[in-house]
Scaffold this active site. Structure first.
Site, PDB file in Angstrom:
ATOM      1  N   CYS A 258      83.160  31.407  36.072  1.00 49.34           N
ATOM      2  CA  CYS A 258      83.069  31.014  34.669  1.00 49.34           C
ATOM      3  C   CYS A 258      82.091  29.850  34.535  1.00 49.34           C
ATOM      4  CB  CYS A 258      84.456  30.674  34.113  1.00 49.34           C
ATOM      5  SG  CYS A 258      84.764  28.965  33.721  1.00 49.34           S
TER       6      CYS A 258
ATOM      7  N   CYS B 105      83.529  24.642  34.761  1.00 53.30           N
ATOM      8  CA  CYS B 105      83.458  23.585  35.773  1.00 53.30           C
ATOM      9  C   CYS B 105      82.297  23.818  36.735  1.00 53.30           C
ATOM     10  CB  CYS B 105      84.743  23.556  36.591  1.00 53.30           C
ATOM     11  SG  CYS B 105      86.200  23.195  35.620  1.00 53.30           S
TER      12      CYS B 105
ATOM     13  N   CYS C 128      93.298  28.275  32.308  1.00 53.50           N
ATOM     14  CA  CYS C 128      92.191  27.374  32.633  1.00 53.50           C
ATOM     15  C   CYS C 128      92.810  26.013  32.887  1.00 53.50           C
ATOM     16  CB  CYS C 128      91.209  27.306  31.474  1.00 53.50           C
ATOM     17  SG  CYS C 128      90.079  25.901  31.616  1.00 53.50           S
TER      18      CYS C 128
ATOM     19  N   TYR D 131      76.839   9.512  12.283  1.00 50.23           N
ATOM     20  CA  TYR D 131      77.434  10.690  12.959  1.00 50.23           C
ATOM     21  C   TYR D 131      78.921  10.394  13.196  1.00 50.23           C
ATOM     22  CZ  TYR D 131      72.456  11.425  14.000  1.00 50.23           C
ATOM     23  OH  TYR D 131      71.095  11.562  13.918  1.00 50.23           O
TER      24      TYR D 131
ATOM     25  N   GLU E 149      78.166  11.324   7.847  1.00 50.68           N
ATOM     26  CA  GLU E 149      78.469  12.542   8.612  1.00 50.68           C
ATOM     27  C   GLU E 149      78.040  13.741   7.773  1.00 50.68           C
ATOM     28  OE1 GLU E 149      79.967  13.830  11.530  1.00 50.68           O
ATOM     29  OE2 GLU E 149      79.852  15.746  10.490  1.00 50.68           O
TER      30      GLU E 149
ATOM     31  N   ASP F  10      76.418   8.041  17.240  1.00 52.28           N
ATOM     32  CA  ASP F  10      77.111   8.988  18.124  1.00 52.28           C
ATOM     33  C   ASP F  10      76.624  10.393  17.809  1.00 52.28           C
ATOM     34  OD1 ASP F  10      78.809  10.281  19.831  1.00 52.28           O
ATOM     35  OD2 ASP F  10      80.651   9.813  18.748  1.00 52.28           O
TER      36      ASP F  10
ATOM     37  N   CYS G 289      76.103  11.921  24.468  1.00 51.28           N
ATOM     38  CA  CYS G 289      76.613  12.953  25.374  1.00 51.28           C
ATOM     39  C   CYS G 289      75.487  13.597  26.162  1.00 51.28           C
ATOM     40  CB  CYS G 289      77.427  13.989  24.605  1.00 51.28           C
ATOM     41  SG  CYS G 289      76.550  14.692  23.215  1.00 51.28           S
TER      42      CYS G 289
END
Ligand code: SAH
Length: 453
Positions: free
Chosen positions: A80, A83, A161, A314, A335, A383, A410
């Site tokens: 998958c 991970c 999962c 954001y 936002e 963000d 991120c």
């Protein structure tokens, strides 16, 4: 050496890519990317594809394993696309993530700054509060519910999962049973025909409230009443069942229309001592415990004074700004998703916060207008999604001359690029702290403090 497809070569793995593939160099300096390898592995590798300066290979044999290797504990690992770090120790994973953030900031951004050690996670399994499982059928028409394979839309059928809470497994089981009993037809991505597309689940970790959402190509499912009854019978914490209509032939999971089939159209959860309302479309951090640590770091960097103005860009459901609202004079949040703004306003009200205002708009547009209005924020929180803020927004923010900017990111690469833009506008990156919000996956979050020179 002229590398060819199917050659078997010896390779030492010396680094890892952002996507979690190991990399080794041949004697001629050709980089070979090998999935599921670990830094420190000595491998026998079969070459699968050769490009001018790099190649792809797969492990044929492990000659000497890296000391960081551990036995993967998930049967779906390497099948998958979720991970990528289940075969190495958590220490090693943190080391790789730290390095990735430092490399991006120094190499892409050309910035020298102070890096703090990554904020580690105590819980590296079952930490997620949200799952989106694609539903499909295989070539024998067997039902498949699970995850997409890496870089593909082939569904890997999955019973459990271990990044998700156990109750999500139960929801999958009930969903399978419901499909079997009622014969609801399954969506086919190729033809665009069929009904049931995705199962989307969210849970409030503190409140335990569960939202189950079915994405359908149409207005609803056959025998929805039975579905609701089956869910209610087995899930005492069920708070909301949503039917989302998505009739588009698209990769985007959710369509624009929601209908509440049972209960409320939202769930609630708690973060940093505040209560938050979460609608199906609203962004909510998937790892609540780590989000609290991240927000505390952001709060420390913001270092707000009681007479200061905070601009939270954001802002989603208002989380970051609202957790700091009691430290400043006023908070303005921006936002683009309307439902998230509705949630943000209610969240302020429900937490007795009266110094906040939220604007539903594209961030660059809103900032340009706020600048025209003469808003002078002392602190700006950023963000953004993975693509980052971009040069224009950094310029407009800089023209407002905030004293401090706290950038939650991120994607280390777009963070590095935007930090460089800030440096070009007379700002300095004081410190960067990586934070592990997505253990066992390739993703890494960071928070940076940028101040006006
Ligand atoms: N700060 C929030 C949300 C971060 S996720 C939290 O920590 O919970 C990024 C958010 O940016 C999402 O809510 C997304 O809807 C929003 N967003 C994406 N593009 C945007 C844009 N151009 N302008 C404003 N907001 C945007």
């Amino acid at each position: 050496m002229n590398l060819k497809k199917n050659d078997i070569i010896k390779l030492y793995i010396s680094s890892a890519t952002a996507e979690g593939s190991g990399v080794g160099k041949t004697e001629d300096g050709i980089a070979v990317f090998v999935p599921n390898s670990a830094i420190g592995d000595e491998l026998s590798v079969r070459i699968l594809k050769v490009k001018k300066t790099y190649a792809f290979g797969k492990i044929e044999d492990i000659i000497a394993p890296s000391p960081a290797r551990i036995e993967p504990d998930c049967p779906y690992f390497s099948k998958c696309g979720g991970c990528v770090w289940r075969h190495i120790s958590y220490d090693e994973e943190c080391k790789i993530k730290q390095q990735r953030v430092e490399d991006a900031v120094t190499r892409i951004g050309g910035i020298s700054t102070n890096f703090k050690p990554i904020i580690r996670s105590e819980q590296t399994d079952r930490y997620r509060n949200k799952a989106q499982f694609p539903i499909g059928t295989d070539s024998n028409n067997n039902l498949q519910i699970g995850f997409y394979a890496f870089h593909s839309h082939r569904i890997i059928d999955c019973d459990d999962c271990i990044l998700q809470p156990e109750i999500f497994t139960k929801v999958m089981q009930i969903t399978r049973k419901f499909i079997e009993i009622t014969g609801n037809d399954i969506y086919d991505e190729q033809t665009g025909k069929g009904r049931l597309r995705h199962l989307y689940i969210r849970m409030g970790e503190v409140t335990n409230e569960l939202m189950v959402c079915y994405v359908v190509n149409g207005n609803g499912l056959k025998q929805e009443d039975m579905l609701v009854k089956m869910l209610k019978d087995e899930l005492p914490n069920l708070k909301s069942v949503i039917i989302n209509s998505n009739r588009e032939k698209t990769n985007v999971i959710l369509g624009s229309k929601n209908r509440t089939a049972y209960g409320a159209d939202y769930i609630t959860d708690e973060l940093c001592g505040l209560k938050f309302k979460i609608s199906p479309f609203s962004f909510w951090q998937v790892n609540r415990k780590q989000a609290e640590k991240l927000y505390n770091k952001a709060k420390e960097y913001a270092n707000l004074q009681s007479d200061e103005i905070l601009l939270d860009l954001y802002c989603g459901t208002g989380t970051i700004g609202l957790t700091m609202a009691n430290c400043c004079k006023t908070l303005v949040g921006v936002e683009i998703i309307e439902d998230a703004i509705k949630d943000a306003n209610e969240n302020a009200k429900n937490n007795g916060i009266t110094n906040a205002r939220f604007i539903c708009s594209d961030a660059p547009k809103a900032v340009a207008e706020l600048a025209k209005e003469g808003l002078k924020p002392d602190v700006v929180i950023l963000d953004p999604p993975r693509k980052g803020c971009g040069e224009e927004l950094v310029k407009t923010i800089s023209q407002m001359q905030p004293k401090r900017v706290v950038y939650v990111s991120c994607d280390p690469a777009t963070l590095a690029r935007d930090l460089k833009y800030f440096e070009e506008q007379g700002y300095k990156t004081n410190e960067v702290t990586p934070c592990d919000m997505f253990s066992r996956t390739a993703h890494v979050e960071s928070v940076a403090l940028i101040t006006r020179v």
